[in-house]
Motif scaffolding. Structure first.
Motif, short mmCIF file in Angstrom:
data_model
loop_
_atom_site.label_atom_id
_atom_site.label_comp_id
_atom_site.label_asym_id
_atom_site.label_seq_id
_atom_site.Cartn_x
_atom_site.Cartn_y
_atom_site.Cartn_z
N PHE A 139 44.93 20.54 40.30
CA PHE A 139 46.30 21.06 40.22
C PHE A 139 47.04 20.70 41.51
O PHE A 139 46.54 20.95 42.61
CB PHE A 139 46.28 22.59 40.05
N GLY A 140 48.21 20.13 41.36
CA GLY A 140 49.00 19.77 42.54
C GLY A 140 48.57 18.44 43.14
O GLY A 140 47.64 17.78 42.66
N LYS A 141 49.29 18.07 44.22
CA LYS A 141 49.01 16.80 44.90
C LYS A 141 49.03 16.97 46.41
O LYS A 141 49.58 17.94 46.91
CB LYS A 141 50.05 15.76 44.52
N GLY A 142 48.45 16.05 47.06
CA GLY A 142 48.46 16.07 48.52
C GLY A 142 47.70 17.25 49.09
O GLY A 142 46.71 17.72 48.53
N PRO A 143 48.21 17.79 50.19
CA PRO A 143 47.48 18.88 50.86
C PRO A 143 47.44 20.16 50.02
O PRO A 143 46.57 21.00 50.21
CB PRO A 143 48.28 19.12 52.15
N ASP A 144 48.36 20.31 49.06
CA ASP A 144 48.37 21.53 48.24
C ASP A 144 47.51 21.41 46.96
O ASP A 144 47.51 22.30 46.12
CB ASP A 144 49.82 21.83 47.81
N GLN A 145 46.83 20.31 46.86
CA GLN A 145 46.01 20.12 45.64
C GLN A 145 44.88 21.14 45.58
O GLN A 145 44.20 21.39 46.56
CB GLN A 145 45.45 18.70 45.60
N GLN A 146 44.72 21.72 44.37
CA GLN A 146 43.65 22.70 44.12
C GLN A 146 42.69 22.14 43.05
O GLN A 146 43.13 21.60 42.03
CB GLN A 146 44.23 24.02 43.60
N VAL A 147 41.38 22.27 43.31
CA VAL A 147 40.35 21.86 42.34
C VAL A 147 39.75 23.12 41.74
O VAL A 147 39.19 23.95 42.45
CB VAL A 147 39.25 21.00 43.00
N VAL A 148 39.92 23.24 40.45
CA VAL A 148 39.46 24.46 39.75
C VAL A 148 38.43 24.10 38.68
O VAL A 148 38.60 23.14 37.91
CB VAL A 148 40.66 25.18 39.09
#
Length: 452
Positions: A139-148
């Motif tokens: 979810f998201g991209k770059g530094p704000d990307q979250q792996v769920v």
């Protein structure tokens, strides 16, 4: 029904085969149903994953969350049967559905590829375990990307419940099908074995004398058997006829010298050599008795294998022959015999009995000769009656003796009734002489009837 019954064996084999086939069919259907239900439920779990992923949000700490109104109510009930769990691998936060309560979905230690669905089993709140589908999402991209890591599970007890319901329905259906197939098998086996019953009936007809051969129309598969049986019957008839001929030839071959010996005995008596004549006569009588005993034994032994004789046909044939004799002029024959009547004796023996009795009635009786035959229980009774003067009671036993003649003015040898007596003895019967209602002589005898 006997265990040795072919019908029982065939039905047992068919029943066992049907039970095995229906059992394997039931197991196969259950396996296919379980797979279908599991695929169907798996598809629903994948849809839940998609819906959860579509509504997923994160707070400042990275804790994932979702609106409860977006999902099935069972996710909100404790141990409701449907469960979800989200692990934010980036923030190290885990969120679970309320239905899990204090439990955690135990997931494998591996890391699935992104967006790839993994299915596996996991312990759950209930004893049946859980079917788990999970996906690893970004979810998201770059530094704000979250792996769920998102997992949705359902209780296998629901799958088991559906399978049991299906198994019950299939069991009832297969039981009904088995009953129908068993009844069909019963009918098929009965029809298949029907020719054997027909053969048995035909052989019974041959044995009882109603037929000489098996002539029933039968399937081609059993025709070779019928042909072999008919060939055996034909061979048996030829062997019996040959054996009877040999026995008769042997007996008559001895009788001729014995008859000549009787003449020698009379000449010895005429010369006054009584003692020598008595000795020779004693030996001759013993030899004659032995010959007659063996001849009677052969008659009785072979007669059991002969077809019964048509009584009326034989009597009519003898009457036709006698009517050509001058002494029979003006004589009337009456027959009280059913056209289907059969006498259980060899045809030649019955002809000899009736021939002698009817000839005796023609030569010594009145002008009306009646021949009758009827069945009396297990016996057939045959009578030859005339309207002559009859024979007095005290002479009836003597007239059966060989060579005894009451009327010397009528041609004859005096052995006719003696022959009848000897032949009947071979059938465990005897000649009965009685006074007829008309005052003449009634000669009758009984023959044992064979039964199937």
């Amino acid at each position: 029904m006997s265990r040795r019954s072919l019908k029982v064996r065939l039905l047992t084999i068919q029943a066992a085969a049907m039970v095995l086939a229906l059992g394997l069919t039931g197991l196969g259907l259950l396996t296919l149903f379980e797979r279908h239900v599991e695929r169907r439920v798996g598809a629903e779990l994948d849809q839940y994953i998609t819906r959860i992923a579509a509504g997923l949000s994160f707070d400042k700490s990275g804790m994932p969350g979702i609106g409860a109104e977006m999902l099935d109510p069972r996710f909100g009930r404790i141990y409701g049967g449907l469960y979800w769990q989200m692990i934010n691998e980036t923030a190290g936060k885990t969120a679970r559905s309320r239905s899990l309560w204090d439990r955690v979905l135990e997931l494998p230690a591996d890391k699935p590829a992104f967006n790839e669905v993994h299915a596996h089993d996991s312990p759950g709140p209930g004893p049946s375990g859980l079917l788990v589908h999970e996906r690893r999402l970004k979810f998201g991209k770059g530094p704000d990307q979250q792996v769920v890591r998102l997992a949705v599970a359902t209780d296998r007890a629901e799958l088991a419940k559906l399978t049991r319901a299906f198994a019950w329905d299939v069991g009832i259906a297969l039981t009904l099908l088995g009953a129908i197939l068993l009844m069909a098998a019963w009918a098929v086996v009965g029809l298949g074995l029907k020719p054997l019953a027909a053969i048995s009936s035909a052989i019974g007809a041959v044995r009882s004398g109603r037929a000489a051969r098996i002539e029933t129309e039968l399937p081609v598969e059993v025709q070779p058997l019928v042909g072999e049986v008919n060939s055996l019957l034909e061979m048996q008839e030829k062997e019996i006829a040959a054996a009877r001929s040999r026995a008769n030839n042997l007996a008559h071959g001895f009788k001729t010298p014995l008859t000549a010996l009787q003449s020698d005995i009379r000449r010895l008596r005429d010369k006054g050599q009584e003692a020598l004549a008595d000795d020779i006569e004693t030996v001759a009588k013993a030899m004659r008795r032995q010959i007659e005993r063996e001849l009677a034994s052969s008659r009785a032994r072979f007669a059991r294998h002969m077809a019964p004789a048509p009584t009326g046909e034989l009597a009519a044939g003898i009457a036709a022959t006698l009517q050509r004799v001058p002494a029979c002029a003006g004589k009337i024959f009456r027959f009280e015999i059913d056209a289907e009547h059969r006498s259980f004796a060899d045809k030649d023996d019955l002809a000899e009995i009736l021939g002698n009795l009817m000839e005796n009635a023609v030569m010594h009786g009145g002008d009306v000769i009646t021949v009758r035959a009827c069945d009396e229980g297990d016996f057939s009774r045959i009578e030859v009656e005339d309207n002559g003067s009859g024979i007095s009671r005290d002479l009836r036993r003597a007239v059966i003796q060989r060579g005894v003649r009451l009327d010397e003015g009528v041609p004859g040898s005096g052995i006719g009734l003696a022959i009848v007596h000897d032949v009947l003895a071979a059938y465990d019967s005897e000649l009965e002489l009685e006074t007829a209602a008309s005052g003449g002589l009634k000669a009758g005898f009984r023959l044992k009837r064979q039964t199937d």
